[in-house]
Every structure is written in C-alpha cells, then in structure tokens.
Write a protein that holds these residues in place. Structure first.
Motif, PDB file in Angstrom:
ATOM      1  N   LEU A   1       0.848  -1.192   0.000  1.00 19.86           N
ATOM      2  CA  LEU A   1       0.000   0.000   0.000  1.00 19.86           C
ATOM      3  C   LEU A   1       0.887   1.246   0.000  1.00 19.86           C
ATOM      4  CD1 LEU A   1      -2.687  -0.986   2.669  1.00 19.86           C
ATOM      5  CD2 LEU A   1      -3.096  -0.508   0.262  1.00 19.86           C
ATOM      6  N   PRO A   2       0.388   2.360  -0.536  1.00 21.53           N
ATOM      7  CA  PRO A   2       1.193   3.587  -0.554  1.00 21.53           C
ATOM      8  C   PRO A   2       1.661   3.962   0.842  1.00 21.53           C
ATOM      9  CG  PRO A   2      -0.864   3.900  -1.723  1.00 21.53           C
ATOM     10  CD  PRO A   2      -0.930   2.540  -1.120  1.00 21.53           C
ATOM     11  N   GLY A   3       2.895   4.332   0.948  1.00 20.35           N
ATOM     12  CA  GLY A   3       3.427   4.739   2.250  1.00 20.35           C
ATOM     13  C   GLY A   3       4.069   3.580   2.991  1.00 20.35           C
ATOM     14  N   VAL A   4       3.777   2.347   2.555  1.00 25.25           N
ATOM     15  CA  VAL A   4       4.401   1.187   3.197  1.00 25.25           C
ATOM     16  C   VAL A   4       5.763   0.970   2.528  1.00 25.25           C
ATOM     17  CG1 VAL A   4       4.195  -1.301   3.639  1.00 25.25           C
ATOM     18  CG2 VAL A   4       2.184   0.169   3.785  1.00 25.25           C
ATOM     19  N   PHE A   5       6.749   0.605   3.341  1.00 22.10           N
ATOM     20  CA  PHE A   5       8.131   0.487   2.881  1.00 22.10           C
ATOM     21  C   PHE A   5       8.249  -0.354   1.602  1.00 22.10           C
ATOM     22  CE2 PHE A   5      12.227  -1.806   3.037  1.00 22.10           C
ATOM     23  CZ  PHE A   5      13.096  -0.729   3.031  1.00 22.10           C
ATOM     24  N   SER A   6       9.072   0.091   0.699  1.00 19.14           N
ATOM     25  CA  SER A   6       9.365  -0.558  -0.584  1.00 19.14           C
ATOM     26  C   SER A   6       8.075  -0.888  -1.337  1.00 19.14           C
ATOM     27  CB  SER A   6      10.246  -1.799  -0.416  1.00 19.14           C
ATOM     28  OG  SER A   6       9.532  -2.900   0.093  1.00 19.14           O
ATOM     29  N   HIS A   7       7.176   0.125  -1.381  1.00 14.69           N
ATOM     30  CA  HIS A   7       5.900  -0.029  -2.078  1.00 14.69           C
ATOM     31  C   HIS A   7       6.141  -0.443  -3.529  1.00 14.69           C
ATOM     32  CE1 HIS A   7       1.821   0.583  -3.193  1.00 14.69           C
ATOM     33  NE2 HIS A   7       2.020   1.699  -3.850  1.00 14.69           N
ATOM     34  N   GLY A   8       5.679  -1.628  -3.857  1.00 14.18           N
ATOM     35  CA  GLY A   8       5.730  -2.046  -5.257  1.00 14.18           C
ATOM     36  C   GLY A   8       7.018  -2.729  -5.692  1.00 14.18           C
ATOM     37  N   GLU A   9       8.036  -2.814  -4.817  1.00 12.01           N
ATOM     38  CA  GLU A   9       9.265  -3.525  -5.230  1.00 12.01           C
ATOM     39  C   GLU A   9      10.006  -4.034  -4.006  1.00 12.01           C
ATOM     40  OE1 GLU A   9      12.061  -0.834  -7.011  1.00 12.01           O
ATOM     41  OE2 GLU A   9      11.768   0.629  -5.430  1.00 12.01           O
ATOM     42  N   LEU A  10      10.764  -5.103  -4.217  1.00 12.73           N
ATOM     43  CA  LEU A  10      11.509  -5.702  -3.111  1.00 12.73           C
ATOM     44  C   LEU A  10      12.736  -4.848  -2.798  1.00 12.73           C
ATOM     45  CD1 LEU A  10      11.754  -8.256  -1.284  1.00 12.73           C
ATOM     46  CD2 LEU A  10      13.176  -9.262  -3.073  1.00 12.73           C
ATOM     47  N   ASP A  11      12.939  -4.560  -1.514  1.00 20.33           N
ATOM     48  CA  ASP A  11      14.120  -3.803  -1.089  1.00 20.33           C
ATOM     49  C   ASP A  11      15.370  -4.677  -1.245  1.00 20.33           C
ATOM     50  OD1 ASP A  11      15.449  -1.647   0.548  1.00 20.33           O
ATOM     51  OD2 ASP A  11      15.740  -3.371   1.866  1.00 20.33           O
ATOM     52  N   LYS A  12      16.484  -4.040  -1.613  1.00 23.07           N
ATOM     53  CA  LYS A  12      17.719  -4.812  -1.856  1.00 23.07           C
ATOM     54  C   LYS A  12      18.259  -5.443  -0.558  1.00 23.07           C
ATOM     55  CE  LYS A  12      18.233  -4.136  -6.248  1.00 23.07           C
ATOM     56  NZ  LYS A  12      17.609  -5.191  -7.033  1.00 23.07           N
ATOM     57  N   GLY A  13      18.070  -4.758   0.559  1.00 21.78           N
ATOM     58  CA  GLY A  13      18.509  -5.318   1.839  1.00 21.78           C
ATOM     59  C   GLY A  13      17.676  -6.550   2.190  1.00 21.78           C
ATOM     60  N   THR A  14      16.374  -6.429   2.000  1.00 14.27           N
ATOM     61  CA  THR A  14      15.478  -7.565   2.257  1.00 14.27           C
ATOM     62  C   THR A  14      15.857  -8.736   1.355  1.00 14.27           C
ATOM     63  OG1 THR A  14      13.754  -5.963   2.757  1.00 14.27           O
ATOM     64  CG2 THR A  14      13.030  -8.216   2.362  1.00 14.27           C
ATOM     65  N   GLU A  15      16.203  -8.427   0.115  1.00 17.46           N
ATOM     66  CA  GLU A  15      16.596  -9.476  -0.826  1.00 17.46           C
ATOM     67  C   GLU A  15      17.855 -10.205  -0.332  1.00 17.46           C
ATOM     68  OE1 GLU A  15      17.190  -7.972  -4.786  1.00 17.46           O
ATOM     69  OE2 GLU A  15      17.170  -9.984  -5.633  1.00 17.46           O
ATOM     70  N   LEU A  16      18.821  -9.444   0.195  1.00 16.23           N
ATOM     71  CA  LEU A  16      20.038 -10.084   0.721  1.00 16.23           C
ATOM     72  C   LEU A  16      19.664 -11.049   1.849  1.00 16.23           C
ATOM     73  CD1 LEU A  16      23.242  -9.967   0.586  1.00 16.23           C
ATOM     74  CD2 LEU A  16      23.087  -8.466   2.582  1.00 16.23           C
ATOM     75  N   LEU A  17      18.735 -10.625   2.694  1.00 16.17           N
ATOM     76  CA  LEU A  17      18.311 -11.506   3.792  1.00 16.17           C
ATOM     77  C   LEU A  17      17.644 -12.771   3.241  1.00 16.17           C
ATOM     78  CD1 LEU A  17      16.632 -10.415   7.102  1.00 16.17           C
ATOM     79  CD2 LEU A  17      15.711 -12.312   5.845  1.00 16.17           C
ATOM     80  N   LEU A  18      16.725 -12.589   2.296  1.00 14.85           N
ATOM     81  CA  LEU A  18      15.999 -13.756   1.763  1.00 14.85           C
ATOM     82  C   LEU A  18      16.935 -14.723   1.028  1.00 14.85           C
ATOM     83  CD1 LEU A  18      12.660 -12.171   0.440  1.00 14.85           C
ATOM     84  CD2 LEU A  18      13.123 -13.258   2.642  1.00 14.85           C
ATOM     85  N   ASN A  19      18.003 -14.181   0.449  1.00  7.65           N
ATOM     86  CA  ASN A  19      18.952 -15.047  -0.271  1.00  7.65           C
ATOM     87  C   ASN A  19      19.908 -15.779   0.661  1.00  7.65           C
ATOM     88  OD1 ASN A  19      17.963 -14.478  -2.770  1.00  7.65           O
ATOM     89  ND2 ASN A  19      19.388 -12.792  -3.173  1.00  7.65           N
ATOM     90  N   ASN A  20      19.913 -15.413   1.916  1.00  5.82           N
ATOM     91  CA  ASN A  20      20.907 -16.004   2.826  1.00  5.82           C
ATOM     92  C   ASN A  20      20.284 -16.525   4.118  1.00  5.82           C
ATOM     93  OD1 ASN A  20      23.697 -15.397   1.554  1.00  5.82           O
ATOM     94  ND2 ASN A  20      22.485 -13.518   1.267  1.00  5.82           N
ATOM     95  N   LEU A  21      19.075 -17.039   3.996  1.00  9.15           N
ATOM     96  CA  LEU A  21      18.412 -17.601   5.176  1.00  9.15           C
ATOM     97  C   LEU A  21      19.102 -18.902   5.578  1.00  9.15           C
ATOM     98  CD1 LEU A  21      14.703 -16.990   4.148  1.00  9.15           C
ATOM     99  CD2 LEU A  21      15.925 -15.880   6.028  1.00  9.15           C
ATOM    100  N   PRO A  22      19.040 -19.272   6.870  1.00  7.00           N
ATOM    101  CA  PRO A  22      19.624 -20.548   7.262  1.00  7.00           C
ATOM    102  C   PRO A  22      18.913 -21.715   6.558  1.00  7.00           C
ATOM    103  CG  PRO A  22      18.541 -19.465   9.128  1.00  7.00           C
ATOM    104  CD  PRO A  22      18.443 -18.528   7.977  1.00  7.00           C
ATOM    105  N   GLU A  23      19.631 -22.844   6.464  1.00  2.53           N
ATOM    106  CA  GLU A  23      19.081 -23.980   5.730  1.00  2.53           C
ATOM    107  C   GLU A  23      17.824 -24.542   6.394  1.00  2.53           C
ATOM    108  OE1 GLU A  23      21.215 -27.896   4.345  1.00  2.53           O
ATOM    109  OE2 GLU A  23      22.380 -26.060   3.997  1.00  2.53           O
ATOM    110  N   ASN A  24      17.881 -24.614   7.739  1.00  3.65           N
ATOM    111  CA  ASN A  24      16.715 -25.138   8.464  1.00  3.65           C
ATOM    112  C   ASN A  24      16.155 -24.054   9.365  1.00  3.65           C
ATOM    113  OD1 ASN A  24      16.983 -27.867   7.531  1.00  3.65           O
ATOM    114  ND2 ASN A  24      18.855 -27.892   8.781  1.00  3.65           N
ATOM    115  N   ILE A  25      14.876 -23.811   9.184  1.00 10.71           N
ATOM    116  CA  ILE A  25      14.195 -22.890  10.105  1.00 10.71           C
ATOM    117  C   ILE A  25      12.933 -23.607  10.554  1.00 10.71           C
ATOM    118  CG2 ILE A  25      13.114 -20.628  10.423  1.00 10.71           C
ATOM    119  CD1 ILE A  25      14.620 -19.594   8.005  1.00 10.71           C
ATOM    120  N   SER A  26      12.720 -23.676  11.866  1.00  5.94           N
ATOM    121  CA  SER A  26      11.455 -24.241  12.336  1.00  5.94           C
ATOM    122  C   SER A  26      11.087 -23.568  13.645  1.00  5.94           C
ATOM    123  CB  SER A  26      11.570 -25.758  12.531  1.00  5.94           C
ATOM    124  OG  SER A  26      12.558 -26.017  13.505  1.00  5.94           O
ATOM    125  N   GLY A  27       9.809 -23.722  14.015  1.00  6.14           N
ATOM    126  CA  GLY A  27       9.349 -23.186  15.288  1.00  6.14           C
ATOM    127  C   GLY A  27       8.633 -21.853  15.118  1.00  6.14           C
TER     128      GLY A  27
END
Ligand SMILES: C[S@@+](CC[C@H](N)C(=O)[O-])C[C@H]1O[C@@H](n2cnc3c(N)ncnc32)[C@H](O)[C@@H]1O
Length: 332
Positions: free
Chosen positions: A167-193
C-alpha cells in the motif's frame, strides 16, 4: 517548545489560538508532539500505534466523526498516493467550512500540494513557512471525487514465487528492497518453530519463510496500520496463515520466538534515528528462546555491530554486498 518537531512548532506559532477540542490532528510523525500540552484537547487520527498519553486516539481503519471538527491539521504524507487518498476522504466527510491545514517539512514534498490536491481542496494557500517547513490552509472541495479504496499494488518476486501486496506509504511499495533481498537469499538452511517478522512492512520476509519452511508458525508486527493491512493481504495472496500485531516496537508481543527476522526501521519520519532499533535489540533477549537467533539486515554504514554486541554474546556477519550487511546475533 524545542522538543517539538519543526512542523509542530510552525503550527503552534501560527495556529495556537485555534487549537481546541474541535481540532483533529491527522497522522503526526513524532510521538512527542502528541503528548505536548498544546494538543491535549485535540482528537488524534493516526495510522500508527503510538504511545500517546492523550486518550482521544483513533487508529485507522477506524475513523473519527469528521463533521464534528472545525479544523483538521494534516501532517503531509511523503507518499503522494496516500496524500490524495487521505485528503479525498477528509474532503468528502468534513463540513464544507472546516479549515483544513497541511503541514510538513520541505523535503516531505509538501510544496507539490497545490498541484496535487486541486480536486480535493479549494482556496489552498500558503499560510506560513519556517524551520524548513510549510503550512497551507484550504477548504474541502464539495465536488471532490469519492475516495477510492486504498489500492493494493501487487507484485510477484518471480525467482522466489511469492506474491506481495503493498500500500502507498508502506516500505518498498511495489518492489523488493535490496537489503530484504540479501536476507531472503541467505536464510539458514533449516528454520522451524515460532518466528517473528519484526517491522514487517508488507510482510514479505515472514511470508517467504512460511512458504518455504513449512514447520513454522509466523507472527508479524509493525507500528503502521497500513503495513499490517498489506501483510494480511500478502498472506492471503499466498494462501498462508500468520498472526499480525499492530505494535510500537515489541510492546504488544508476549510470546517467545525461535527466530526473529528483521530489516529494522532506522528513520523516524525523515531523519535517521537508532532509538527504535536499539530499544528493539535490547528487548529481543526477552522475546527469544534461549537458543533463539536474531537475523537483522541493514545498510552497512549503520552502527548495528556495536549495538548488537552490547546485547548478544555472539554477532556474525552472514552475508554482505556493497550496500548491506546481514547479521546473526545469539547468546551462548
Ligand atoms: C525498513 S522497513 C522493512 C519492512 C519489511 N520488513 C521489508 O523488508 O520490506 C521498516 C519497517 O519498520 C516499521 N516501523 C517503524 N517504526 C516502528 C516501530 N516503532 N515499531 C515497529 N515497527 C516500526 C515501518 O513501518 C516499516 O514498515
């Protein structure tokens, strides 16, 4: 007066005799402004969960009875689509002689208001300037077009097969932030809980984790009611479930988590401010299980290593590029 934001100082300099119980204040950026005695009688309509001492706070999507106000002071939103939507709604629902004031720092883009809001406001004129801010006054335009519902901007992160609604005014409206992308590309192999997506924006981090790590229960929190709305919609678009909390920092969070993931805020309004993130990192200890881990991505120039080391035994840099660093912090 000096503890007030420049925009509020400008308001008080020029309008202090007019501020009373018939005044509605819309979406101020600075919490301390609301708690100032000069605004004590006003009603506050806010898009954020803020710890206001004043009890007349209405948080969107709830709306106050606009017609009871003779003056409405709007802190000009940086997102132009949000400004148009907001002023369309106010123009439609307030009385025709309600004075509508717009105030904002020059860098908020307020200078564009006369062109931007021709359909929403009439006789819109500059009333004052000072402290790098501008104050305008206008009247609701009775012929203003009906406000359209907030339009979600949907996009798909194709390489990750995840749909995002923002929505307008919400961070990175309409596109993925590059910092967020770095996080998503480097998540640990196993996440649970139990997982918390802190300062979730449109919920992209938590939704991605929920989708690809099936043994997880997701919670999301953000101070911004529009961000929470966008997160709910992102979850819906991907047929996912999660718990959402409108919360200033971790105030509304009582559970403990195995992981907290965040691309945290470092601005209050328009200026850099570590206060929120520092308070969050300090409070993380209470919200993490003893073996829990915090993953935090941030601009590499920001001083997070020191703040993290102050509150965790171990801090590792998991990934970095020329702009961002991804940290993992945990206790022994
Ligand atoms: C950098 S954005 C990250 C959004 C999302 N996680 C992403 O990666 O796209 C930071 C978010 O922090 C939220 N925020 C700002 N102040 C906050 C506070 N005091 N408590 C909780 N969230 C806050 C903002 O509304 C914004 O959505």
């Amino acid at each position: 007066m000096s503890s007030l934001s420049p925009a509020s100082q400008l308001i008080l300099k020029h309008l202090s005799d007019n501020i009373d119980k018939h005044t509605l204040i819309v979406d101020p950026l600075e919490v301390q402004d609301i708690n100032h005695p000069s605004f004590a009688e006003c009603t506050l309509w806010s898009f954020r969960e803020i710890s206001a001492t004043q009890d007349k706070q209405v948080i969107w999507p709830q709306t106050p009875e606009f017609s009871q106000f003779t003056k409405i002071i709007v802190f000009f939103p940086k997102a132009k689509e949000k400004a148009v939507w907001l002023l369309s709604m106010l123009a439609q629902h307030s009385s025709k002689d309600t004075l509508i004031y717009l105030v904002g720092e020059n860098r908020s883009g307020i200078k564009t208001c006369q062109k931007l809001l021709t359909n929403q406001l009439s006789n819109l004129q500059k009333l004052a300037s000072g402290k790098h801010c501008l104050l305008y006054q206008g009247l609701p335009n009775g012929n203003s077009p009906l406000p359209t519902d907030f339009v979600f901007k949907n996009y798909e992160i194709e390489q990750k097969s995840i749909k995002v609604a923002s929505l307008p005014g919400v961070f990175s409206h309409g596109e993925l932030d590059k910092g967020t992308e770095l996080l998503l590309n480097n998540l640990p192999e196993n996440i649970s809980g139990k997982i918390l997506d802190f300062a979730c924006g449109c919920g992209v981090i938590g939704s991605f984790i929920r989708k690809y790590y099936t043994d997880t229960q997701l919670s999301f929190c953000d101070i911004d009611a529009l961000a929470i709305e966008a997160t709910k919609q992102t979850l819906n678009c991907n047929n996912l479930a999660g718990q959402t909390y409108l919360s200033n920092g971790l105030q509304k969070i009582s559970s403990k988590y195995h992981y907290i993931f965040t691309n945290p805020p470092f601005h209050t309004g328009l200026k850099i401010d570590y206060y929120i993130s520092e308070a969050f990192i300090k409070a993380c200890g209470k919200q993490l299980e003893s073996s829990g881990k915090l993953y935090l991505v941030a601009n590499r120039f920001l001083k997070y290593p020191q703040i993290l080391q102050n509150h965790f035994d171990l801090v590792e840099v998991i990934a970095e590029d020329n702009k961002f660093k991804l940290y993992c912090a945990y206790n022994r």
